[in-house]
Every structure is written in structure tokens, then in C-alpha cells.
Enzyme design. Sequence first.
Site, PDB file in Angstrom:
ATOM      1  N   HIS A  62      -0.542  -4.614   1.328  1.00 23.48           N
ATOM      2  CA  HIS A  62      -0.756  -2.945   1.109  1.00 23.48           C
ATOM      3  C   HIS A  62       0.243  -2.436   1.979  1.00 23.48           C
ATOM      4  CE1 HIS A  62      -3.786   0.287   0.618  1.00 23.48           C
ATOM      5  NE2 HIS A  62      -3.772   0.479   1.841  1.00 23.48           N
ATOM      6  N   LYS A 120      -4.869   7.791  -3.587  1.00 21.81           N
ATOM      7  CA  LYS A 120      -4.052   8.275  -2.472  1.00 21.81           C
ATOM      8  C   LYS A 120      -2.838   7.572  -2.667  1.00 21.81           C
ATOM      9  CE  LYS A 120      -4.673   7.801   2.493  1.00 21.81           C
ATOM     10  NZ  LYS A 120      -5.528   8.223   3.425  1.00 21.81           N
ATOM     11  N   LYS A 170       0.484   5.930  -0.490  1.00 26.45           N
ATOM     12  CA  LYS A 170       1.097   5.628   0.657  1.00 26.45           C
ATOM     13  C   LYS A 170       2.697   5.683   0.579  1.00 26.45           C
ATOM     14  CE  LYS A 170      -2.330   4.777   3.339  1.00 26.45           C
ATOM     15  NZ  LYS A 170      -2.398   5.601   4.676  1.00 26.45           N
ATOM     16  N   ASP A 209      -0.292  10.181   1.576  1.00 25.02           N
ATOM     17  CA  ASP A 209      -0.479   9.968   3.128  1.00 25.02           C
ATOM     18  C   ASP A 209       0.879   9.479   3.482  1.00 25.02           C
ATOM     19  OD1 ASP A 209      -1.175   9.533   5.605  1.00 25.02           O
ATOM     20  OD2 ASP A 209      -2.673   8.318   5.457  1.00 25.02           O
ATOM     21  N   GLU A 213      -1.092  14.393   3.432  1.00 20.19           N
ATOM     22  CA  GLU A 213      -1.889  13.765   4.853  1.00 20.19           C
ATOM     23  C   GLU A 213      -0.904  13.383   5.658  1.00 20.19           C
ATOM     24  OE1 GLU A 213      -5.016  10.900   3.915  1.00 20.19           O
ATOM     25  OE2 GLU A 213      -5.073  10.078   5.761  1.00 20.19           O
ATOM     26  N   ASP A 270      -4.753  13.551  10.086  1.00 20.48           N
ATOM     27  CA  ASP A 270      -5.300  12.338  10.414  1.00 20.48           C
ATOM     28  C   ASP A 270      -5.174  12.012  11.615  1.00 20.48           C
ATOM     29  OD1 ASP A 270      -6.468   9.965  10.200  1.00 20.48           O
ATOM     30  OD2 ASP A 270      -5.486   9.153   8.899  1.00 20.48           O
ATOM     31  N   LYS A 279     -12.915   9.791  11.061  1.00 21.18           N
ATOM     32  CA  LYS A 279     -12.971   8.429  11.273  1.00 21.18           C
ATOM     33  C   LYS A 279     -13.862   7.949  12.439  1.00 21.18           C
ATOM     34  CE  LYS A 279      -8.499   7.540   9.107  1.00 21.18           C
ATOM     35  NZ  LYS A 279      -7.321   7.039   9.145  1.00 21.18           N
ATOM     36  N   GLU A 305     -12.561   8.064   1.444  1.00 23.35           N
ATOM     37  CA  GLU A 305     -11.714   6.759   1.005  1.00 23.35           C
ATOM     38  C   GLU A 305     -12.436   5.664   1.472  1.00 23.35           C
ATOM     39  OE1 GLU A 305      -8.059   7.620   2.948  1.00 23.35           O
ATOM     40  OE2 GLU A 305      -8.903   7.311   4.846  1.00 23.35           O
TER      41      GLU A 305
HETATM   42  C1  MUC Z   1      -4.869   6.267   6.970  1.00 27.08           C
HETATM   43  O1  MUC Z   1      -4.078   6.642   7.512  1.00 27.08           O
HETATM   44  O2  MUC Z   1      -5.204   6.981   6.200  1.00 27.08           O
HETATM   45  C2  MUC Z   1      -6.583   4.717   5.139  1.00 27.08           C
HETATM   46  C3  MUC Z   1      -6.325   4.242   3.891  1.00 27.08           C
HETATM   47  C4  MUC Z   1      -5.272   3.449   3.828  1.00 27.08           C
HETATM   48  O3  MUC Z   1      -4.735   2.694   2.996  1.00 27.08           O
HETATM   49  O4  MUC Z   1      -4.909   3.186   5.160  1.00 27.08           O
HETATM   50  C5  MUC Z   1      -5.872   4.060   6.036  1.00 27.08           C
HETATM   51  C6  MUC Z   1      -5.063   4.564   7.114  1.00 27.08           C
HETATM   52 MG    MG Z   2      -3.970   8.516   7.030  1.00 26.79          MG
END
Ligand code: MUC
Ligand code: MG
Length: 372
Positions: A21, A166, A168, A197, A223, A248, A272, A326
Site C-alpha cells: 500500500h 481514492k 494515493k 490524497d 485531500e 486531513d 478520525k 473510507e
Molecule cells: C490518510 O491519510 O487518509 C486512509 C486511507 C489510506 O489509504 O491511508 C489512510 C490515511
Molecule cells: Mg488522508
Amino acid sequence: MSTTIHSIDAILVDIPTIRPHKLSMTTMGVQTMVIVRIKDSNGLEGLGEATTIGGLSYGPESPESIKLTIDSYLAPLLLNQPSNNINTLKVRLNANIRANHLAKSAIETALLDLNGKQQGLSVSQLLGGAIHQHLPVLWVLASGDTAKDIDEAQSMIAAKRHCVFKLKIGSRPVMEDVKHVAAIKAALGDSVSIRVDVNQAWDEFTATKGMQALQSAGIDWVEQPTPTKDFASLVRLSQKFTIPILADESINDATDGFQLAAAGFSGSYALKIAKSAGPIGALKLASVAQASGIGLYGGTMLEGTIGTVASLHAWSTLEKLHVGTEMFGPLLMKDDIVVNPLNYSNFGVEIPTTPGLGVEIDEDKLAFYRRK
Ligand code: MUC
Ligand code: MG
């Protein structure tokens, strides 16, 4: 007669992920959870979890430091105290221990689970009552490879598991990232919502370039494009673009939420439980956002089932989650340490209704995955 807190255990548990991941700051191959077990003087048990991402690469608490904080500082303040007044116990912890929100979140979660079991109420009932029994859940595409991400998304859609994704980004040059995102958006089509994000990886100049291009590619949300403490850039970017921003890492608790809103930010906040020292703090932040015209998102620290279900109980009490949730953490791990995993179906997840969190530890699995 009120029971007292008899014992508190914090256990490190390592579970491999189903695939690497990849985030802007780290690539995870394993998730480490700190599982908290609080027993009262009648032998009833409450479960909690504190989980972060990539050791110390996401925030200032690591799994190992969370365990040490609980064993050496939080537990001694709680042992032998009445177990049934969580607010009083929180005041006691906060008077003696600054910050350490993740460790405090695990403790608060375990106390909520314990109190729920003592009273025969679910955690969402303790928090005022669930408005939702099922919440939508997106999936994060983070294999690092465009073709693999497209395949993964298509199989999730076909299985009716997720239809919002989403991505990354932030570890590659900005226009390379935009190309990757735009290719996925084009392959999945207009009916599929895509967000990104950045996990703080851009400065404002890069973010301006990136957000312009992402807006043109039809991406729905960006994000945390810029660093945690850079409220000014988040405010300016939120005013410059129609593609909205989800804050976030910048927003931990109600105070942060108030300050960013007062500075002129528009968009949404990722709630969170870990950032806000527990479900109660996360709902206080939600109230500040609601009063400020800021949208809400049910966020994860990639917790396993215990942290995820605690979050779900809290989110279920909110009338509107404008950006969805999420809460997919358990699905990213190869295995689970609870007897009955959550029910993910129909592009979302069901909220348990039995007393407490509604989950039970599988002792054999815990023994297998706990750090030796
Ligand atoms: C984040 O920063 O959002 C949430 C989903 C993911 O893949 O990482 C987290 C952290
Ligand atoms: Mg995030």
C-alpha cells in the site's frame, strides 16, 4: 454498585497487507495494531485499538510508543477507578498527559465497549443513537501501478464492494501523478467518483499546478495537498479552485477545526477517532464543522476491525457524511483477529447492533499474530 477498572493490556499485533500500500511517505507491507483489553472488577472486557501508518512516517506516535504510553502512563491513572464515567476518566488522563491522541483513542474505545456491554447498549446508542445502519465505503487504489489499479477498481465494482475510489499520490513528480490519476479516471468512466490524497507532499506552488490539472481531469476531491501546519495555503487553495479540499492531517480536534474554519477554509474535514483521542472527540470536531458549514468524511488510520467498528459507531450518529467514508481498513489486511468480521456489501458496511462495539476477539488468531 459501580465496577472498577481491574486490568489494562496493550498488545502489538502485526498482520500483512493484501498487497503493498503505497502512500507519499511510505509503502506498507504490514499493519501493526495496538489492541487494548480493559477488564472491570466483574470480569467484563472492553476492546480498543490504536493504529497508525508506517511506524513514525505518518505522525508522532508509533505502535511501540503507544504501547509504552498506555503501559507506563495511562494505565496507572485508570486502574482501580470507577469504570462507568468515561468523561471523568478522560479529564483525569488529560490533566496528566498531553497529546498522545492515538493511545487515548484506544483507551476511550475500550471504555465505550466496556460500558456498552455493562449496560446492554451498543456504542452508537451510548453516543446518542445510530441514524444509519449501513454506511458507504470507498476503496483506496495504492498499488503504485496504473494498470493494476484499474484492474483492482474494476473487480471491486463488479463485486459491488466499492464504486468510489481514492488514489494515493504525491511521491512522483506532480504531472506524472496527474497522468496516472487521469488514466484511471478515463478507464473507469464518469459514473465512478475519484478522489486523491496527497498526504502533504506538495507546496502551494505545486498544489496550484496539480489541482488545476486534477480539476480538468474531472477528479472530485483533493485531500491534504499541503503540509499539516500550513493552514494559510489550505485556505488560499480552497478559495482558488472549485475542486474541493478535504483537510486531513491538518485537523486533529475541535480546536484545529475551529481555527481552520475561522481562517476562511471551505471544503470538508476527515474525521478520525485516532486524531481526536477517541470517538467522543471526533464527534466534537464534527459539531464544529457542522456549525462552520464544513462537510464531513468518515476517515481511517487503516485500523483493523476493532478501530474500524468504533469509528463506524461514531459516524452512524451523524446525519450527513457529505464525502462518505473510507472504513475499509480490515479489507486491506490478509487476516483478522475478530470472530465475526464486519459485513461489507452493497458498496458499504453494516453497523453492528449488539452491546458494545459488537465484535469479539478470536484468541487463536490473536495468539498467532501478536508480536513475540
Ligand atoms: C490518510 O491519510 O487518509 C486512509 C486511507 C489510506 O489509504 O491511508 C489512510 C490515511
Ligand atoms: Mg488522508
